[in-house]
Design an enzyme around this catalytic site. Sequence first.
Site, PDB file in Angstrom:
ATOM      1  N   LYS A 101       0.836  -1.043  -0.118  1.00  0.00           N
ATOM      2  CA  LYS A 101      -0.106  -0.088  -0.007  1.00  0.00           C
ATOM      3  C   LYS A 101       0.734   1.193  -0.113  1.00  0.00           C
ATOM      4  O   LYS A 101       0.758   2.277  -0.748  1.00  0.00           O
ATOM      5  CB  LYS A 101      -0.725  -0.069   1.279  1.00  0.00           C
ATOM      6  CG  LYS A 101      -1.880  -1.091   1.453  1.00  0.00           C
ATOM      7  CD  LYS A 101      -2.628  -1.190   2.453  1.00  0.00           C
ATOM      8  CE  LYS A 101      -1.977  -0.993   3.894  1.00  0.00           C
ATOM      9  NZ  LYS A 101      -1.149  -2.392   4.256  1.00  0.00           N
ATOM     10  N   ARG A 153      -9.943   1.085   8.550  1.00  0.00           N
ATOM     11  CA  ARG A 153      -9.539  -0.490   8.795  1.00  0.00           C
ATOM     12  C   ARG A 153     -10.464  -1.134   9.516  1.00  0.00           C
ATOM     13  O   ARG A 153     -10.333  -2.518   9.820  1.00  0.00           O
ATOM     14  CB  ARG A 153      -8.293  -0.218   9.569  1.00  0.00           C
ATOM     15  CG  ARG A 153      -6.870  -0.548   8.906  1.00  0.00           C
ATOM     16  CD  ARG A 153      -5.861  -0.221   9.984  1.00  0.00           C
ATOM     17  NE  ARG A 153      -4.777  -1.012   9.853  1.00  0.00           N
ATOM     18  CZ  ARG A 153      -3.635  -0.472   9.299  1.00  0.00           C
ATOM     19  NH1 ARG A 153      -3.444   0.669   8.961  1.00  0.00           N
ATOM     20  NH2 ARG A 153      -2.529  -1.302   9.223  1.00  0.00           N
ATOM     21  N   ARG A 213      11.980  -4.897   5.381  1.00  0.00           N
ATOM     22  CA  ARG A 213      11.611  -3.391   4.834  1.00  0.00           C
ATOM     23  C   ARG A 213      12.610  -2.424   5.782  1.00  0.00           C
ATOM     24  O   ARG A 213      12.670  -2.547   6.854  1.00  0.00           O
ATOM     25  CB  ARG A 213      10.224  -2.951   5.207  1.00  0.00           C
ATOM     26  CG  ARG A 213      10.023  -1.630   4.986  1.00  0.00           C
ATOM     27  CD  ARG A 213       8.523  -1.498   5.094  1.00  0.00           C
ATOM     28  NE  ARG A 213       7.961  -2.166   6.313  1.00  0.00           N
ATOM     29  CZ  ARG A 213       6.487  -1.802   6.540  1.00  0.00           C
ATOM     30  NH1 ARG A 213       5.743  -1.393   5.532  1.00  0.00           N
ATOM     31  NH2 ARG A 213       5.828  -2.354   7.467  1.00  0.00           N
ATOM     32  N   ARG A 244      14.271   0.838  10.639  1.00  0.00           N
ATOM     33  CA  ARG A 244      13.400  -0.106  10.488  1.00  0.00           C
ATOM     34  C   ARG A 244      12.470   0.231  11.535  1.00  0.00           C
ATOM     35  O   ARG A 244      12.462   0.788  12.627  1.00  0.00           O
ATOM     36  CB  ARG A 244      13.947  -1.632  11.018  1.00  0.00           C
ATOM     37  CG  ARG A 244      14.742  -2.025   9.956  1.00  0.00           C
ATOM     38  CD  ARG A 244      15.456  -3.305  10.556  1.00  0.00           C
ATOM     39  NE  ARG A 244      16.203  -3.952   9.458  1.00  0.00           N
ATOM     40  CZ  ARG A 244      15.957  -4.415   8.409  1.00  0.00           C
ATOM     41  NH1 ARG A 244      14.754  -4.939   7.968  1.00  0.00           N
ATOM     42  NH2 ARG A 244      16.835  -5.035   7.585  1.00  0.00           N
ATOM     43  N   ARG A 271      -0.573  -8.491  13.316  1.00  0.00           N
ATOM     44  CA  ARG A 271      -1.244  -7.506  12.482  1.00  0.00           C
ATOM     45  C   ARG A 271      -2.126  -8.203  11.165  1.00  0.00           C
ATOM     46  O   ARG A 271      -2.896  -7.557  11.084  1.00  0.00           O
ATOM     47  CB  ARG A 271      -0.240  -6.418  11.880  1.00  0.00           C
ATOM     48  CG  ARG A 271       0.425  -5.648  12.899  1.00  0.00           C
ATOM     49  CD  ARG A 271       1.727  -5.011  12.524  1.00  0.00           C
ATOM     50  NE  ARG A 271       1.774  -4.374  11.206  1.00  0.00           N
ATOM     51  CZ  ARG A 271       3.185  -4.076  10.669  1.00  0.00           C
ATOM     52  NH1 ARG A 271       4.136  -4.545  11.120  1.00  0.00           N
ATOM     53  NH2 ARG A 271       3.192  -3.619   9.249  1.00  0.00           N
TER      54      ARG A 271
HETATM   55  P1  AP5 Z   1       4.596  -1.612   1.927  1.00  0.00           P
HETATM   56  O1  AP5 Z   1       4.397  -0.961   0.773  1.00  0.00           O
HETATM   57  O2  AP5 Z   1       5.556  -0.856   2.970  1.00  0.00           O
HETATM   58  O3  AP5 Z   1       3.540  -2.291   2.559  1.00  0.00           O
HETATM   59  P2  AP5 Z   1       2.396  -1.713   3.220  1.00  0.00           P
HETATM   60  O4  AP5 Z   1       1.215  -2.435   2.713  1.00  0.00           O
HETATM   61  O5  AP5 Z   1       2.272  -0.192   3.328  1.00  0.00           O
HETATM   62  O6  AP5 Z   1       2.560  -2.312   4.784  1.00  0.00           O
HETATM   63  P3  AP5 Z   1       2.538  -1.746   5.920  1.00  0.00           P
HETATM   64  O7  AP5 Z   1       3.293  -2.451   6.909  1.00  0.00           O
HETATM   65  O8  AP5 Z   1       2.874  -0.243   6.085  1.00  0.00           O
HETATM   66  O9  AP5 Z   1       1.065  -1.714   6.487  1.00  0.00           O
HETATM   67  P4  AP5 Z   1       0.394  -1.796   7.728  1.00  0.00           P
HETATM   68  O10 AP5 Z   1      -1.004  -1.681   7.366  1.00  0.00           O
HETATM   69  O11 AP5 Z   1       0.536  -2.752   8.699  1.00  0.00           O
HETATM   70  O12 AP5 Z   1       1.175  -0.648   8.436  1.00  0.00           O
HETATM   71  P5  AP5 Z   1       0.598   0.975   9.013  1.00  0.00           P
HETATM   72  O13 AP5 Z   1       1.567   1.934   9.018  1.00  0.00           O
HETATM   73  O14 AP5 Z   1      -0.768   1.375   8.136  1.00  0.00           O
HETATM   74  O15 AP5 Z   1       5.665  -2.670   1.405  1.00  0.00           O
HETATM   75  C1  AP5 Z   1       6.237  -3.753   2.376  1.00  0.00           C
HETATM   76  C2  AP5 Z   1       7.786  -4.129   2.109  1.00  0.00           C
HETATM   77  O16 AP5 Z   1       7.436  -4.898   0.745  1.00  0.00           O
HETATM   78  C3  AP5 Z   1       8.372  -2.986   1.417  1.00  0.00           C
HETATM   79  O17 AP5 Z   1      10.077  -3.040   1.886  1.00  0.00           O
HETATM   80  C4  AP5 Z   1       8.333  -2.965  -0.030  1.00  0.00           C
HETATM   81  O18 AP5 Z   1       9.743  -2.594  -0.580  1.00  0.00           O
HETATM   82  C5  AP5 Z   1       8.143  -4.371  -0.372  1.00  0.00           C
HETATM   83  N1  AP5 Z   1       7.231  -4.490  -1.236  1.00  0.00           N
HETATM   84  C6  AP5 Z   1       6.135  -3.805  -1.804  1.00  0.00           C
HETATM   85  N2  AP5 Z   1       5.526  -4.081  -2.881  1.00  0.00           N
HETATM   86  C7  AP5 Z   1       6.406  -5.395  -3.138  1.00  0.00           C
HETATM   87  C8  AP5 Z   1       6.171  -6.359  -4.218  1.00  0.00           C
HETATM   88  N3  AP5 Z   1       5.373  -6.327  -4.992  1.00  0.00           N
HETATM   89  N4  AP5 Z   1       7.174  -7.507  -4.357  1.00  0.00           N
HETATM   90  C9  AP5 Z   1       8.249  -7.390  -3.402  1.00  0.00           C
HETATM   91  N5  AP5 Z   1       8.186  -6.753  -2.596  1.00  0.00           N
HETATM   92  C10 AP5 Z   1       7.519  -5.635  -2.301  1.00  0.00           C
HETATM   93  O19 AP5 Z   1       0.013   0.622  10.367  1.00  0.00           O
HETATM   94  C11 AP5 Z   1       0.859   0.493  11.531  1.00  0.00           C
HETATM   95  C12 AP5 Z   1       0.107   0.163  12.818  1.00  0.00           C
HETATM   96  O20 AP5 Z   1      -0.496   1.576  12.880  1.00  0.00           O
HETATM   97  C13 AP5 Z   1      -1.232  -0.914  12.632  1.00  0.00           C
HETATM   98  O21 AP5 Z   1      -0.901  -2.008  13.078  1.00  0.00           O
HETATM   99  C14 AP5 Z   1      -1.984  -0.354  13.661  1.00  0.00           C
HETATM  100  O22 AP5 Z   1      -1.605  -0.380  15.042  1.00  0.00           O
HETATM  101  C15 AP5 Z   1      -2.196   1.375  13.497  1.00  0.00           C
HETATM  102  N6  AP5 Z   1      -2.849   1.853  12.407  1.00  0.00           N
HETATM  103  C16 AP5 Z   1      -2.535   2.312  11.296  1.00  0.00           C
HETATM  104  N7  AP5 Z   1      -3.844   2.873  10.679  1.00  0.00           N
HETATM  105  C17 AP5 Z   1      -4.747   2.547  11.465  1.00  0.00           C
HETATM  106  C18 AP5 Z   1      -6.253   2.642  11.330  1.00  0.00           C
HETATM  107  N8  AP5 Z   1      -6.761   3.050  10.418  1.00  0.00           N
HETATM  108  N9  AP5 Z   1      -6.873   2.144  12.286  1.00  0.00           N
HETATM  109  C19 AP5 Z   1      -6.317   1.731  13.638  1.00  0.00           C
HETATM  110  N10 AP5 Z   1      -5.112   1.515  13.754  1.00  0.00           N
HETATM  111  C20 AP5 Z   1      -4.354   2.143  12.911  1.00  0.00           C
END
Ligand code: AP5
Length: 246
Positions: free
Chosen positions: A20, A95, A134, A167, A179
Amino acid sequence: MRDYSNVPVLILLGPPGAGKGTQAKILEDHFGLVQLSTGDLLREAVAAGTDAGKAAKSVMEAGELVSDEIVINILRDRLGDPDCSAGVILDGFPRTIPQAEALSELLTSQGTQVHAAISLEVQDEAMVERISGRHTCDGCGEGYHEAFKRPVVEGVCDKCGGQKFRRRADDNADTVRRRLVAYHNETAPLIAFYEGKGALKTLDAMGEINAITDALRQIVRPIVVDVRGVHAATKTSNSSQMETTT
Ligand code: AP5
């Protein structure tokens, strides 16, 4: 009140590691949209030591979801910033169903709506590998992966030349598994929610990053053109990197 009727609103849905953030940043540049990541906004709140950040810190480290109230307030504030009138890509929000309903209410009050919720379909087993490799540039936040996306010059950020990388605290295998559970229990129901509203698009996101970007651009381009209208779309075409969307 500002007129948001020609403001595209897109959502990227998908489990942790689905890509994402990676894709939202690319689409932001291509289409002149603003990426709104609630994860990033929460991490900023944690770093700033705000009340919301203090409440969110341990929840995020445990791999659980922060309360709807905190997240909705943070998102509402950010969505009101002037730059968002270019259009937004929501990354990690909504979410939960209550978050989706709050978003819908907020957008309706501003004369707009969710134009597409794009579900990135991936396999859970691959997500642990993606997330454990990552890291991001400490200077500009550009994202990398040990195996799948390395900088052109080893140890040097392609974007800003920075040489320090970091990280995330929640990027370890145990937390990623929690997660993923939170995603399946609380976020996956949004797929049916947006399907019911006729806004759902799905995309196989297990391929290479560039191939997924191409497929996403095919989905996003006509929506942005349609919502902005041809004239509004050309207004934003002065950047060499940005698509004219005409
Ligand atoms: P990346 O693009 O970083 O993946 P992502 O989908 O953005 O994953 P996240 O871990 O950031 O999502 P998340 O939803 O858990 O975290 P968030 O910060 O929103 O890609 C990952 C890796 O893979 C990278 O190294 C990339 O280079 C590689 N990659 C990408 N595409 C690839 C491909 N096609 N092939 C190979 N490699 C690839 O949330 C964190 C925390 O915040 C949550 O756990 C929660 O506690 C809180 N939070 C955030 N939003 C909310 C909400 N709306 N409600 C409640 N809690 C929330």
